[in-house]
Motif scaffolding. Structure first.
Motif, PDB file in Angstrom:
ATOM      1  N   ASN A 214     -16.626  50.270  43.005  1.00 45.81           N
ATOM      2  CA  ASN A 214     -17.257  49.197  42.218  1.00 45.81           C
ATOM      3  C   ASN A 214     -16.586  49.058  40.858  1.00 45.81           C
ATOM      4  O   ASN A 214     -16.324  47.941  40.387  1.00 45.81           O
ATOM      5  CB  ASN A 214     -18.751  49.485  42.047  1.00 45.81           C
ATOM      6  CG  ASN A 214     -19.517  49.394  43.353  1.00 45.81           C
ATOM      7  OD1 ASN A 214     -19.090  48.697  44.290  1.00 45.81           O
ATOM      8  ND2 ASN A 214     -20.631  50.092  43.452  1.00 45.81           N
ATOM      9  N   ASN A 215     -16.319  50.232  40.224  1.00 45.31           N
ATOM     10  CA  ASN A 215     -15.636  50.186  38.922  1.00 45.31           C
ATOM     11  C   ASN A 215     -14.246  49.573  39.051  1.00 45.31           C
ATOM     12  O   ASN A 215     -13.825  48.751  38.233  1.00 45.31           O
ATOM     13  CB  ASN A 215     -15.545  51.595  38.327  1.00 45.31           C
ATOM     14  CG  ASN A 215     -16.900  52.162  37.953  1.00 45.31           C
ATOM     15  OD1 ASN A 215     -17.834  51.411  37.671  1.00 45.31           O
ATOM     16  ND2 ASN A 215     -17.017  53.471  37.942  1.00 45.31           N
ATOM     17  N   LEU A 216     -13.521  50.003  40.099  1.00 46.43           N
ATOM     18  CA  LEU A 216     -12.183  49.446  40.322  1.00 46.43           C
ATOM     19  C   LEU A 216     -12.239  47.950  40.604  1.00 46.43           C
ATOM     20  O   LEU A 216     -11.354  47.197  40.188  1.00 46.43           O
ATOM     21  CB  LEU A 216     -11.504  50.173  41.484  1.00 46.43           C
ATOM     22  CG  LEU A 216     -11.077  51.631  41.207  1.00 46.43           C
ATOM     23  CD1 LEU A 216     -10.547  52.264  42.475  1.00 46.43           C
ATOM     24  CD2 LEU A 216     -10.026  51.679  40.105  1.00 46.43           C
ATOM     25  N   THR A 217     -13.292  47.535  41.297  1.00 44.84           N
ATOM     26  CA  THR A 217     -13.447  46.102  41.574  1.00 44.84           C
ATOM     27  C   THR A 217     -13.642  45.325  40.276  1.00 44.84           C
ATOM     28  O   THR A 217     -13.043  44.253  40.074  1.00 44.84           O
ATOM     29  CB  THR A 217     -14.648  45.876  42.507  1.00 44.84           C
ATOM     30  OG1 THR A 217     -14.434  46.595  43.729  1.00 44.84           O
ATOM     31  CG2 THR A 217     -14.810  44.393  42.816  1.00 44.84           C
ATOM     32  N   GLN A 218     -14.480  45.884  39.376  1.00 41.30           N
ATOM     33  CA  GLN A 218     -14.682  45.224  38.089  1.00 41.30           C
ATOM     34  C   GLN A 218     -13.386  45.191  37.283  1.00 41.30           C
ATOM     35  O   GLN A 218     -13.034  44.164  36.692  1.00 41.30           O
ATOM     36  CB  GLN A 218     -15.766  45.954  37.302  1.00 41.30           C
ATOM     37  CG  GLN A 218     -17.156  45.861  37.931  1.00 41.30           C
ATOM     38  CD  GLN A 218     -18.186  46.651  37.161  1.00 41.30           C
ATOM     39  OE1 GLN A 218     -17.876  47.309  36.173  1.00 41.30           O
ATOM     40  NE2 GLN A 218     -19.435  46.606  37.596  1.00 41.30           N
ATOM     41  N   VAL A 219     -12.665  46.336  37.276  1.00 39.27           N
ATOM     42  CA  VAL A 219     -11.384  46.371  36.556  1.00 39.27           C
ATOM     43  C   VAL A 219     -10.416  45.365  37.160  1.00 39.27           C
ATOM     44  O   VAL A 219      -9.694  44.660  36.448  1.00 39.27           O
ATOM     45  CB  VAL A 219     -10.795  47.797  36.600  1.00 39.27           C
ATOM     46  CG1 VAL A 219      -9.379  47.817  36.034  1.00 39.27           C
ATOM     47  CG2 VAL A 219     -11.678  48.752  35.811  1.00 39.27           C
ATOM     48  N   PHE A 220     -10.395  45.303  38.479  1.00 40.47           N
ATOM     49  CA  PHE A 220      -9.501  44.357  39.154  1.00 40.47           C
ATOM     50  C   PHE A 220      -9.847  42.922  38.765  1.00 40.47           C
ATOM     51  O   PHE A 220      -8.940  42.102  38.539  1.00 40.47           O
ATOM     52  CB  PHE A 220      -9.617  44.533  40.666  1.00 40.47           C
ATOM     53  CG  PHE A 220      -8.829  43.530  41.453  1.00 40.47           C
ATOM     54  CD1 PHE A 220      -7.457  43.684  41.606  1.00 40.47           C
ATOM     55  CD2 PHE A 220      -9.455  42.426  42.012  1.00 40.47           C
ATOM     56  CE1 PHE A 220      -6.733  42.751  42.317  1.00 40.47           C
ATOM     57  CE2 PHE A 220      -8.737  41.492  42.726  1.00 40.47           C
ATOM     58  CZ  PHE A 220      -7.361  41.655  42.884  1.00 40.47           C
ATOM     59  N   ASN A 221     -11.143  42.612  38.703  1.00 42.60           N
ATOM     60  CA  ASN A 221     -11.549  41.259  38.324  1.00 42.60           C
ATOM     61  C   ASN A 221     -11.092  40.923  36.910  1.00 42.60           C
ATOM     62  O   ASN A 221     -10.608  39.819  36.637  1.00 42.60           O
ATOM     63  CB  ASN A 221     -13.068  41.109  38.447  1.00 42.60           C
ATOM     64  CG  ASN A 221     -13.547  41.175  39.881  1.00 42.60           C
ATOM     65  OD1 ASN A 221     -12.796  40.846  40.809  1.00 42.60           O
ATOM     66  ND2 ASN A 221     -14.774  41.606  40.096  1.00 42.60           N
ATOM     67  N   VAL A 222     -11.258  41.925  35.987  1.00 45.77           N
ATOM     68  CA  VAL A 222     -10.810  41.704  34.603  1.00 45.77           C
ATOM     69  C   VAL A 222      -9.308  41.485  34.557  1.00 45.77           C
ATOM     70  O   VAL A 222      -8.794  40.570  33.909  1.00 45.77           O
ATOM     71  CB  VAL A 222     -11.226  42.894  33.718  1.00 45.77           C
ATOM     72  CG1 VAL A 222     -10.611  42.762  32.332  1.00 45.77           C
ATOM     73  CG2 VAL A 222     -12.749  42.968  33.608  1.00 45.77           C
ATOM     74  N   LEU A 223      -8.569  42.366  35.281  1.00 40.50           N
ATOM     75  CA  LEU A 223      -7.110  42.239  35.300  1.00 40.50           C
ATOM     76  C   LEU A 223      -6.678  40.924  35.935  1.00 40.50           C
ATOM     77  O   LEU A 223      -5.702  40.300  35.502  1.00 40.50           O
ATOM     78  CB  LEU A 223      -6.499  43.425  36.062  1.00 40.50           C
ATOM     79  CG  LEU A 223      -6.611  44.790  35.384  1.00 40.50           C
ATOM     80  CD1 LEU A 223      -6.054  45.870  36.299  1.00 40.50           C
ATOM     81  CD2 LEU A 223      -5.872  44.800  34.051  1.00 40.50           C
ATOM     82  N   ASP A 224      -7.410  40.509  36.953  1.00 39.93           N
ATOM     83  CA  ASP A 224      -7.073  39.246  37.616  1.00 39.93           C
ATOM     84  C   ASP A 224      -7.230  38.077  36.650  1.00 39.93           C
ATOM     85  O   ASP A 224      -6.390  37.165  36.611  1.00 39.93           O
ATOM     86  CB  ASP A 224      -7.983  39.055  38.845  1.00 39.93           C
ATOM     87  CG  ASP A 224      -7.593  37.829  39.652  1.00 39.93           C
ATOM     88  OD1 ASP A 224      -6.441  37.764  40.100  1.00 39.93           O
ATOM     89  OD2 ASP A 224      -8.445  36.929  39.806  1.00 39.93           O
ATOM     90  N   LYS A 225      -8.308  38.114  35.844  1.00 41.11           N
ATOM     91  CA  LYS A 225      -8.497  37.056  34.851  1.00 41.11           C
ATOM     92  C   LYS A 225      -7.386  37.098  33.809  1.00 41.11           C
ATOM     93  O   LYS A 225      -6.864  36.053  33.400  1.00 41.11           O
ATOM     94  CB  LYS A 225      -9.859  37.223  34.172  1.00 41.11           C
ATOM     95  CG  LYS A 225     -11.040  36.918  35.084  1.00 41.11           C
ATOM     96  CD  LYS A 225     -12.355  37.091  34.332  1.00 41.11           C
ATOM     97  CE  LYS A 225     -13.544  36.781  35.236  1.00 41.11           C
ATOM     98  NZ  LYS A 225     -14.834  36.957  34.527  1.00 41.11           N
TER      99      LYS A 225
END
Length: 338
Positions: free
Chosen positions: A128-139
């Motif tokens: 879940n944390n990696l998913t949130q980080v991925f979303n931030v990085l994607d933005k």
């Protein structure tokens, strides 16, 4: 009985004629059991004919309690030889050991299962944390991509501007080369003009002066512009005129120069004077050479106002007025050393 003798027994259960519910406490009930012994041709029986059936009467005593019904269960006890008994014991021991091992294995598997569940929970949180980080990085990647596109566009614009500047530089270089000869000629002309201005020819002879014609010498060269009222100028216009004469509006370094400037302001009109090189900058009176006005007694207004410049009046000294007013002006430049 011989060693190879085989006996056959048949057991017949005779139901009790009385109702089980009617049996009283301590009452003894006997069921009749007939046991049939069938002898084979090879197994002789004393006084028993071939195929003759003999029934022995066996009486079984069932002692029923007051509220316990009588059943027809019979427990048969078989004799087992010692070898089989030992084998069964060994089998039981082996099975107990296997069962113990299986129990330990089951406990270990249960513990491993709990560990796996805990690890799964941790991995889920990490995912879940990696998913949130991925979303931030994607933005951020999306924003950087957009910014990169903008930078590419600006880069193209700069390349175009650079080409234009290169072309303009080339044109200016060519113009400079073309103007070199006229500029040299202009310098010669300016030098000749200076010679003629400061050293006029008289009777085929030249006499040099510290100031050019039309200027007065008072430690420096001054030119009082007494133009007609229709040709008066604002402060900026007056300064532009002085700079065109390789000079500037007059400044006073000391009391002596202040008196010289005031004496040259001979206009009799009390409301009009001559522009000098003194104006308000950032709430302070400043001369054009960058010095602050240190003697406030030289001007009639002690609180400077932005947009105001100084004029010189013969009988009043310096006065603060709007820089947009139109007045006459005094120019000043260094005297020539001869």
């Amino acid at each position: 009985m011989a060693e190879d003798e085989v006996n056959y027994a048949s057991v017949v259960f005779k139901p009790n004629q009385q109702q089980r519910s009617e049996v009283k406490r301590e009452e003894t009930v006997y069921d009749e059991v007939k046991v049939q012994n069938k002898a084979t041709e090879q197994t002789p029986v004393t006084n028993v004919k071939k195929e003759e059936t003999v029934y022995d009467e066996v009486k079984v005593q069932n002692k029923a309690t007051e509220q316990t019904p009588v059943t027809n269960d019979v427990t048969l006890i078989y004799e087992i030889d010692e070898t089989e008994l030992n084998q069964l014991k060994e089998n039981q021991t082996t099975l107990n050991a296997v069962n113990h091992n299986l129990t330990k294995l089951n406990n270990q598997l249960s513990s491993d299962n709990e560990d796996l569940k805990r690890n799964q929970t941790k991995l889920t949180l990490q995912m879940n944390n990696l998913t949130q980080v991925f979303n931030v990085l994607d933005k951020e990647v999306t924003n950087l991509t957009k910014e990169n596109q903008k930078l590419k566009g600006k880069n193209e614009e700069l390349k175009t501007q650079n080409k234009d500047l290169e072309a303009e530089k080339k044109n200016l270089t060519e113009q400079t080369q073309q103007m070199t000869t006229p500029w040299d000629e202009l310098n010669v002309s300016r030098a000749q003009w200076s010679i003629d201005a400061y050293c006029p020819r008289e009777n085929n002879n030249r006499k040099c002066n510290a100031c050019q014609k039309g200027w007065e010498l008072n430690s420096s060269c001054y030119a009082t512009n007494n133009a007609d009222q229709g040709e008066w100028k604002t402060w900026e216009e007056a300064r532009k005129d002085c700079r065109g004469k390789i000079s500037d509006l007059a400044v006073a370094i000391n009391e002596e120069e202040m008196k010289i400037i005031r004496e040259k302001s001979w206009q009799n009109n009390e409301n009009k004077g001559y522009w000098i090189g003194l104006r308000v900058e950032d709430g302070k009176w400043k001369w054009l050479d960058g010095r602050n006005l240190t003697n406030n007694s030289w001007i009639d207004q002690s609180s400077p106002s932005d947009g105001h410049c100084a004029i010189s009046l013969q009988n009043q000294g310096f006065k603060s007025v709007s820089c947009d007013e139109k007045n006459q002006w005094i120019c000043k430049k260094k005297a020539l050393s001869v």
